[in-house]
Scaffold this motif. Sequence first.
Motif, PDB file in Angstrom:
ATOM      1  N   ASP A   6      55.191  40.275 -45.820  1.00 28.16           N
ATOM      2  CA  ASP A   6      54.574  39.758 -46.925  1.00 28.16           C
ATOM      3  C   ASP A   6      53.241  39.257 -46.253  1.00 28.16           C
ATOM      4  N   PRO A   7      52.018  39.956 -46.528  1.00 31.90           N
ATOM      5  CA  PRO A   7      50.778  39.558 -45.852  1.00 31.90           C
ATOM      6  C   PRO A   7      50.488  38.064 -46.084  1.00 31.90           C
ATOM      7  N   GLN A   8      50.965  37.724 -47.352  1.00 31.60           N
ATOM      8  CA  GLN A   8      50.688  36.228 -47.853  1.00 31.60           C
ATOM      9  C   GLN A   8      51.203  35.172 -46.913  1.00 31.60           C
ATOM     10  N   ARG A   9      52.211  35.696 -46.160  1.00 29.71           N
ATOM     11  CA  ARG A   9      53.018  34.726 -45.135  1.00 29.71           C
ATOM     12  C   ARG A   9      52.333  34.855 -43.779  1.00 29.71           C
ATOM     13  N   ALA A  10      51.783  35.959 -43.437  1.00 30.93           N
ATOM     14  CA  ALA A  10      51.212  36.338 -42.187  1.00 30.93           C
ATOM     15  C   ALA A  10      50.055  35.343 -41.635  1.00 30.93           C
ATOM     16  N   VAL A  11      49.969  34.938 -40.338  1.00 36.86           N
ATOM     17  CA  VAL A  11      49.072  34.022 -39.743  1.00 36.86           C
ATOM     18  C   VAL A  11      48.123  35.253 -38.803  1.00 36.86           C
ATOM     19  N   LEU A  12      46.919  35.308 -38.921  1.00 40.78           N
ATOM     20  CA  LEU A  12      46.211  36.248 -38.249  1.00 40.78           C
ATOM     21  C   LEU A  12      45.375  35.532 -36.942  1.00 40.78           C
ATOM     22  N   VAL A  13      45.746  35.881 -35.826  1.00 42.39           N
ATOM     23  CA  VAL A  13      45.182  35.383 -34.664  1.00 42.39           C
ATOM     24  C   VAL A  13      44.527  36.578 -34.172  1.00 42.39           C
ATOM     25  N   ALA A  14      43.155  36.807 -34.523  1.00 38.15           N
ATOM     26  CA  ALA A  14      42.450  38.166 -34.187  1.00 38.15           C
ATOM     27  C   ALA A  14      41.453  37.724 -32.820  1.00 38.15           C
ATOM     28  N   HIS A  15      40.903  38.696 -32.191  1.00 38.89           N
ATOM     29  CA  HIS A  15      39.861  38.153 -31.421  1.00 38.89           C
ATOM     30  C   HIS A  15      38.801  37.800 -31.948  1.00 38.89           C
ATOM     31  N   GLN A  16      37.995  36.765 -31.322  1.00 41.13           N
ATOM     32  CA  GLN A  16      36.815  36.228 -32.097  1.00 41.13           C
ATOM     33  C   GLN A  16      35.453  36.844 -31.535  1.00 41.13           C
ATOM     34  N   SER A  17      35.078  37.899 -32.067  1.00 41.45           N
ATOM     35  CA  SER A  17      33.790  38.391 -31.861  1.00 41.45           C
ATOM     36  C   SER A  17      33.014  38.206 -32.848  1.00 41.45           C
ATOM     37  N   ASN A  18      33.367  38.009 -34.258  1.00 36.56           N
ATOM     38  CA  ASN A  18      32.366  37.582 -35.221  1.00 36.56           C
ATOM     39  C   ASN A  18      33.316  37.116 -36.543  1.00 36.56           C
ATOM     40  N   ARG A  19      32.742  36.007 -36.932  1.00 41.95           N
ATOM     41  CA  ARG A  19      33.906  35.436 -37.964  1.00 41.95           C
ATOM     42  C   ARG A  19      33.869  36.573 -39.192  1.00 41.95           C
ATOM     43  N   ARG A  20      32.547  37.333 -39.760  1.00 40.85           N
ATOM     44  CA  ARG A  20      32.838  37.999 -40.652  1.00 40.85           C
ATOM     45  C   ARG A  20      33.625  39.130 -40.308  1.00 40.85           C
ATOM     46  N   ILE A  21      33.808  39.677 -39.113  1.00 41.66           N
ATOM     47  CA  ILE A  21      34.826  40.721 -38.903  1.00 41.66           C
ATOM     48  C   ILE A  21      36.111  40.459 -39.337  1.00 41.66           C
ATOM     49  N   ASN A  22      36.354  39.242 -39.007  1.00 41.03           N
ATOM     50  CA  ASN A  22      37.782  38.829 -39.275  1.00 41.03           C
ATOM     51  C   ASN A  22      38.134  38.380 -40.691  1.00 41.03           C
ATOM     52  N   GLU A  23      37.001  37.828 -41.460  1.00 39.97           N
ATOM     53  CA  GLU A  23      37.238  37.816 -42.751  1.00 39.97           C
ATOM     54  C   GLU A  23      37.523  38.904 -43.491  1.00 39.97           C
ATOM     55  N   LEU A  24      36.458  40.123 -43.182  1.00 37.65           N
ATOM     56  CA  LEU A  24      36.649  41.353 -43.937  1.00 37.65           C
ATOM     57  C   LEU A  24      37.982  42.082 -43.611  1.00 37.65           C
ATOM     58  N   VAL A  25      38.547  41.921 -42.468  1.00 34.47           N
ATOM     59  CA  VAL A  25      39.943  42.559 -42.178  1.00 34.47           C
ATOM     60  C   VAL A  25      40.956  41.722 -42.830  1.00 34.47           C
ATOM     61  N   ALA A  26      40.961  40.454 -42.867  1.00 37.11           N
ATOM     62  CA  ALA A  26      41.885  39.774 -43.699  1.00 37.11           C
ATOM     63  C   ALA A  26      41.812  40.083 -45.152  1.00 37.11           C
ATOM     64  N   GLU A  27      40.832  40.019 -45.659  1.00 36.81           N
ATOM     65  CA  GLU A  27      40.579  40.499 -47.184  1.00 36.81           C
ATOM     66  C   GLU A  27      41.042  41.921 -47.445  1.00 36.81           C
ATOM     67  N   ARG A  28      40.767  43.090 -46.548  1.00 40.67           N
ATOM     68  CA  ARG A  28      41.200  44.256 -46.765  1.00 40.67           C
ATOM     69  C   ARG A  28      42.638  44.392 -46.523  1.00 40.67           C
ATOM     70  N   THR A  29      43.513  43.488 -45.718  1.00 42.70           N
ATOM     71  CA  THR A  29      45.034  43.656 -45.427  1.00 42.70           C
ATOM     72  C   THR A  29      45.750  42.484 -46.282  1.00 42.70           C
ATOM     73  N   GLY A  30      45.157  41.779 -47.089  1.00 46.76           N
ATOM     74  CA  GLY A  30      45.800  40.959 -48.051  1.00 46.76           C
ATOM     75  C   GLY A  30      46.427  39.515 -47.386  1.00 46.76           C
ATOM     76  N   ILE A  31      45.721  39.522 -46.125  1.00 44.03           N
ATOM     77  CA  ILE A  31      45.978  38.130 -45.676  1.00 44.03           C
ATOM     78  C   ILE A  31      45.202  36.952 -46.187  1.00 44.03           C
ATOM     79  N   PRO A  32      45.747  35.819 -46.654  1.00 41.13           N
ATOM     80  CA  PRO A  32      44.986  34.546 -47.218  1.00 41.13           C
ATOM     81  C   PRO A  32      43.912  34.171 -46.289  1.00 41.13           C
ATOM     82  N   GLU A  33      42.764  33.532 -46.715  1.00 38.42           N
ATOM     83  CA  GLU A  33      41.730  33.163 -45.820  1.00 38.42           C
ATOM     84  C   GLU A  33      42.326  31.795 -45.001  1.00 38.42           C
ATOM     85  N   ASP A  34      43.321  31.004 -45.442  1.00 35.86           N
ATOM     86  CA  ASP A  34      43.805  29.782 -45.040  1.00 35.86           C
ATOM     87  C   ASP A  34      44.758  30.159 -43.969  1.00 35.86           C
TER      88      ASP A  34
END
Length: 346
Positions: free
Chosen positions: A264-292
């Motif tokens: 359930d992507p709503q329960r997932a915690v995303l710990v991604a490489h930190q190259s650009n904040r906008r990359i991780n925001e867009l990836v989370a949006e496309r995969t259904g992971i909440p921003e928080d």
Amino acid sequence: MTFSTMIDAMSTQPSGARISGSGRALGARCITNAELAAVLESSDDWIVQRTGIRTRYFIEPGQSNTSLALEASRAALDNAALNASELDAIVFATLSPDMVFPGNGVLLQEALGVAPIPALDVRNQCSGFLYALSVAGAWIRSGMYRRVLVVGSEVHSTGLDLSPQGRAVSILFGDGAGAVVVEAADTRVQEGGALEAVRLGADGSGARLLFCDRPGAAHHPSITSEDLEAGRHYAQMEGRQVFRRAVELLSQEIGALIARHRLDPQRAVLVAHQSNRRINELVAERTGIPEDRVLHTIEQWGNTTAGSIPMALDLARREGRMASGDPVIMAAFGSGLTWGTTLMWG
């Protein structure tokens, strides 16, 4: 060996691996955007809008890649309630070693006082920590070792072009280290830092989208005074293409991981490489992971390459950002082009 003895031996092999401890370290000096902007002919607003970064940390004289790794490793061992003498191996991911050779793994081994255990360096830049984690997991699941220290550590500050010509790259990077202790797990459970297998990939056709080729053995000699004057020893990047491919590929790989494990992507915690904040925001949006549920550390630490995932993971573990049994997705994309994803159960 009889058949029954063989079965008994197989039954004692670990069926999984888990992260039992984590730690991190930063360079001693906090560098603000205002401080960089003064030499790069930029501004705080320009840097924040393009990267999300506000500060990063640089080492000071007396610090090194190895010293950062040592601090992070000691914190991880303490967190795992282990002594360094209980380690079986070290896997060290970095693109910025203290020496051309040997690798930083043996320097860390010496600093920890744990000779003669094996020490392996991994050079996969932004995805280096996940490549290193895959090695540790395979060693443990095979029964070869039971406790492996995995480190991602970088010192970028001593190799940045701090002039207006280097602005696009130099605003991104900071110095830092993260370390985890990976231990054998007798049973596969979906909690307590249990790790699934790491999924890796590479596409060498994109190698020259983000690279540094001086000094390099393909050149005769490996570096010249003309190379230094031209700045060929600094990193080169096609920023727009790297950004686009990072968003597309990470969205694809994380989406596949979610489907493969029926998460359930709503329960997932995303710990991604930190190259650009906008990359991780867009990836989370496309995969259904909440921003928080997305870890962002780039604002205060910048891009620490192989150190970024273990540093963010340590922050999440210590601040209680994941509950027991939460699916924690680690993902990275970068130079090579290389990438990786894995799932850890909180």
